[in-house]
Design a protein around this motif. Sequence first.
Motif, PDB file in Angstrom:
ATOM      1  N   PRO A  75       0.836  -1.201   0.000  1.00  0.00           N
ATOM      2  CA  PRO A  75       0.000   0.000   0.000  1.00  0.00           C
ATOM      3  C   PRO A  75       0.868   1.247   0.000  1.00  0.00           C
ATOM      4  CG  PRO A  75      -0.825  -1.577   1.578  1.00  0.00           C
ATOM      5  CD  PRO A  75       0.493  -2.115   1.090  1.00  0.00           C
ATOM      6  N   VAL A  76       0.445   2.251  -0.775  1.00  0.00           N
ATOM      7  CA  VAL A  76       1.299   3.404  -0.989  1.00  0.00           C
ATOM      8  C   VAL A  76       0.967   4.546  -0.057  1.00  0.00           C
ATOM      9  CG1 VAL A  76       1.683   2.842  -3.391  1.00  0.00           C
ATOM     10  CG2 VAL A  76      -0.303   4.209  -2.770  1.00  0.00           C
ATOM     11  N   PHE A  77       0.293   4.286   1.036  1.00  0.00           N
ATOM     12  CA  PHE A  77       0.008   5.361   1.968  1.00  0.00           C
ATOM     13  C   PHE A  77       0.862   5.217   3.213  1.00  0.00           C
ATOM     14  CE2 PHE A  77      -3.114   2.018   2.718  1.00  0.00           C
ATOM     15  CZ  PHE A  77      -2.905   1.753   4.040  1.00  0.00           C
ATOM     16  N   VAL A  78       1.075   6.310   3.899  1.00  0.00           N
ATOM     17  CA  VAL A  78       1.812   6.327   5.150  1.00  0.00           C
ATOM     18  C   VAL A  78       0.887   6.806   6.233  1.00  0.00           C
ATOM     19  CG1 VAL A  78       4.065   6.686   4.069  1.00  0.00           C
ATOM     20  CG2 VAL A  78       2.628   8.648   4.628  1.00  0.00           C
ATOM     21  N   PHE A  79       1.330   6.819   7.482  1.00  0.00           N
ATOM     22  CA  PHE A  79       0.479   7.149   8.613  1.00  0.00           C
ATOM     23  C   PHE A  79       1.022   8.363   9.356  1.00  0.00           C
ATOM     24  CE2 PHE A  79      -0.101   2.693   7.745  1.00  0.00           C
ATOM     25  CZ  PHE A  79      -1.464   2.556   7.775  1.00  0.00           C
ATOM     26  N   PRO A  80       0.832   9.579   8.839  1.00  0.00           N
ATOM     27  CA  PRO A  80       1.268  10.745   9.585  1.00  0.00           C
ATOM     28  C   PRO A  80       0.342  11.003  10.753  1.00  0.00           C
ATOM     29  CG  PRO A  80       0.082  11.404   7.613  1.00  0.00           C
ATOM     30  CD  PRO A  80       0.188   9.901   7.573  1.00  0.00           C
ATOM     31  N   LEU A  81       0.874  11.439  11.862  1.00  0.00           N
ATOM     32  CA  LEU A  81       0.073  11.667  13.055  1.00  0.00           C
ATOM     33  C   LEU A  81      -0.583  13.033  12.985  1.00  0.00           C
ATOM     34  CD1 LEU A  81       2.392  10.234  15.836  1.00  0.00           C
ATOM     35  CD2 LEU A  81       0.435   9.145  14.730  1.00  0.00           C
ATOM     36  N   MET A  82      -1.914  13.029  13.200  1.00  0.00           N
ATOM     37  CA  MET A  82      -2.713  14.241  13.301  1.00  0.00           C
ATOM     38  C   MET A  82      -2.580  15.131  12.067  1.00  0.00           C
ATOM     39  SD  MET A  82      -4.141  13.634  16.069  1.00  0.00           S
ATOM     40  CE  MET A  82      -5.063  15.166  16.224  1.00  0.00           C
ATOM     41  N   GLU A  83      -2.311  14.544  10.872  1.00  0.00           N
ATOM     42  CA  GLU A  83      -2.245  15.312   9.644  1.00  0.00           C
ATOM     43  C   GLU A  83      -2.984  14.554   8.566  1.00  0.00           C
ATOM     44  OE1 GLU A  83       1.739  16.039   8.568  1.00  0.00           O
ATOM     45  OE2 GLU A  83       2.221  17.241  10.323  1.00  0.00           O
ATOM     46  N   ASP A  84      -3.499  15.287   7.585  1.00  0.00           N
ATOM     47  CA  ASP A  84      -4.142  14.649   6.453  1.00  0.00           C
ATOM     48  C   ASP A  84      -3.074  14.191   5.487  1.00  0.00           C
ATOM     49  OD1 ASP A  84      -6.614  15.103   7.461  1.00  0.00           O
ATOM     50  OD2 ASP A  84      -6.885  17.037   6.431  1.00  0.00           O
ATOM     51  N   ARG A  85      -3.230  12.991   4.961  1.00  0.00           N
ATOM     52  CA  ARG A  85      -2.272  12.447   4.012  1.00  0.00           C
ATOM     53  C   ARG A  85      -2.540  13.004   2.626  1.00  0.00           C
ATOM     54  NH1 ARG A  85      -4.278   9.036   0.663  1.00  0.00           N
ATOM     55  NH2 ARG A  85      -2.259   8.127   0.184  1.00  0.00           N
ATOM     56  N   LEU A  89      -8.895   6.741  12.678  1.00  0.00           N
ATOM     57  CA  LEU A  89      -8.633   7.352  11.383  1.00  0.00           C
ATOM     58  C   LEU A  89      -8.081   8.767  11.535  1.00  0.00           C
ATOM     59  CD1 LEU A  89     -11.762   6.193   9.317  1.00  0.00           C
ATOM     60  CD2 LEU A  89      -9.447   5.252   9.248  1.00  0.00           C
ATOM     61  N   LYS A  90      -8.609   9.513  12.510  1.00  0.00           N
ATOM     62  CA  LYS A  90      -8.124  10.871  12.746  1.00  0.00           C
ATOM     63  C   LYS A  90      -6.673  10.863  13.218  1.00  0.00           C
ATOM     64  CE  LYS A  90     -11.781  13.406  11.873  1.00  0.00           C
ATOM     65  NZ  LYS A  90     -11.765  14.468  10.824  1.00  0.00           N
ATOM     66  N   ILE A  91      -6.331   9.922  14.096  1.00  0.00           N
ATOM     67  CA  ILE A  91      -4.972   9.857  14.625  1.00  0.00           C
ATOM     68  C   ILE A  91      -3.969   9.504  13.527  1.00  0.00           C
ATOM     69  CG2 ILE A  91      -3.459   8.563  16.177  1.00  0.00           C
ATOM     70  CD1 ILE A  91      -5.814   8.339  18.101  1.00  0.00           C
ATOM     71  N   THR A  92      -4.332   8.535  12.693  1.00  0.00           N
ATOM     72  CA  THR A  92      -3.409   8.087  11.645  1.00  0.00           C
ATOM     73  C   THR A  92      -3.437   8.978  10.414  1.00  0.00           C
ATOM     74  OG1 THR A  92      -5.108   6.587  10.764  1.00  0.00           O
ATOM     75  CG2 THR A  92      -3.557   5.691  12.386  1.00  0.00           C
ATOM     76  N   GLY A  93      -4.486   9.779  10.247  1.00  0.00           N
ATOM     77  CA  GLY A  93      -4.586  10.623   9.062  1.00  0.00           C
ATOM     78  C   GLY A  93      -4.988   9.886   7.810  1.00  0.00           C
ATOM     79  N   VAL A  94      -5.544   8.686   7.951  1.00  0.00           N
ATOM     80  CA  VAL A  94      -5.962   7.861   6.826  1.00  0.00           C
ATOM     81  C   VAL A  94      -7.474   7.889   6.726  1.00  0.00           C
ATOM     82  CG1 VAL A  94      -5.877   5.536   5.838  1.00  0.00           C
ATOM     83  CG2 VAL A  94      -3.953   6.384   7.163  1.00  0.00           C
ATOM     84  N   THR A  95      -8.003   7.798   5.516  1.00  0.00           N
ATOM     85  CA  THR A  95      -9.439   7.743   5.306  1.00  0.00           C
ATOM     86  C   THR A  95      -9.856   6.320   4.940  1.00  0.00           C
ATOM     87  OG1 THR A  95      -9.285   8.273   2.948  1.00  0.00           O
ATOM     88  CG2 THR A  95      -9.413  10.132   4.497  1.00  0.00           C
ATOM     89  N   MET A  96     -11.158   6.061   5.032  1.00  0.00           N
ATOM     90  CA  MET A  96     -11.663   4.742   4.652  1.00  0.00           C
ATOM     91  C   MET A  96     -11.460   4.487   3.170  1.00  0.00           C
ATOM     92  SD  MET A  96     -12.653   3.104   7.273  1.00  0.00           S
ATOM     93  CE  MET A  96     -13.458   1.757   6.419  1.00  0.00           C
ATOM     94  N   GLU A  97     -11.508   5.538   2.374  1.00  0.00           N
ATOM     95  CA  GLU A  97     -11.262   5.376   0.944  1.00  0.00           C
ATOM     96  C   GLU A  97      -9.840   4.886   0.695  1.00  0.00           C
ATOM     97  OE1 GLU A  97     -12.110   5.510  -3.171  1.00  0.00           O
ATOM     98  OE2 GLU A  97     -13.388   5.534  -1.382  1.00  0.00           O
TER      99      GLU A  97
END
Length: 256
Positions: free
Chosen positions: A12-22, A197-205
Motif C-alpha cells: 500500500p502506498v500510503f503512510v500514517f502521519p500523526l494528526m495530519e491529512d495524508r 482514522l483521525k490519529i493516523t490521518g488515513v481515510t476509509m477510501e
Amino acid sequence: MFRVLNIARVTPVFVFPLMEDRNKYDGDNLNRKPKKEINTGYDRLKEMYTRNEYLEASVELYNVVQATFTGAFIGACMGGFVRSREAYLYFIENNQATIFTSTMEAKKKLQDYVTVAFAKGATYWGWRLALFTGIFSLVSTTISVYRGETSVIEYTVAGAITGGLYRANLGLAATCVGAGLGGVLSSFGGLAIVLLLKITGVTMEDIRRALHTIKEAREDQFNQAVEKAATIKNDDLTIQHDLLVQEKGEKKIEDI
C-alpha cells in the motif's frame, strides 16, 4: 498479454502521519482511467453500484463482499468449535455405560457425533453472521459514499437497521430493542474507528483502495504463474515467433 507485476503495487502506498491529512491517493495504482469529477452523493452512489469497463465491481462493493465472507468464515469457525466441544462433552457424559464392540467403534461414534455437531454449528452461525456483517457493511458503506466522508452517523444507522432486521421475526418490541441496542453498540465501534482514522490521518477510501491494490497484485501473481505454466505459449515455435516479432516489429493487417 498479462500485466507485469510492479513491486510498488504490492505494498500500500500510503503512510500514517500523526494528526495530519495524508496526500491524495494515487488512482493510477488501480490501472484505471482517471475518474471524472463527482460532485453529488447520487453520482458517487451510481459509481459505487456500476461496473467499470472491465465489468469489475467497484472498490466499495468489493470490500462489502470481502467483509461478508469474512463474517461467514468467523461465524462458521466460532459456531463449529463451540458446538463440537459441547457435543464432545455430551457424548462422554451420556455414554459412560454404553457397550461398544471395540475402542475403534467408540472413537468412530464420537468422531461422527462431533463432526455432525461442528457442521450444524458452522451452518447455524455462519450464514447468520455473514448476513449481519453484509447488511451492516453495505448500509454503512452506502451512507459513507453518499456523504463523501466517514463519521459515526453511518455506523449508528447501520447498526440500528441491522439490529432491527435481525430481531424482526420476534415482533415489534424485539425489533425496537434490537435496533436500539445495535445503534448504541455500533456508535461506540464507529467512534473508535473514526478516532483511529483521525490519529493516523488515513481515510476509509484509502484503506479500501489499498485492499483493492493488494487484491490486484495477488491476481497479477496468479496470472503470471498461469502464463509460465502454459506449455503452448512457451513451446519452441511460439518463442521463435515472438523473437521474430520483436526484431521486425508488428504490422497491421491493413499495411500488409
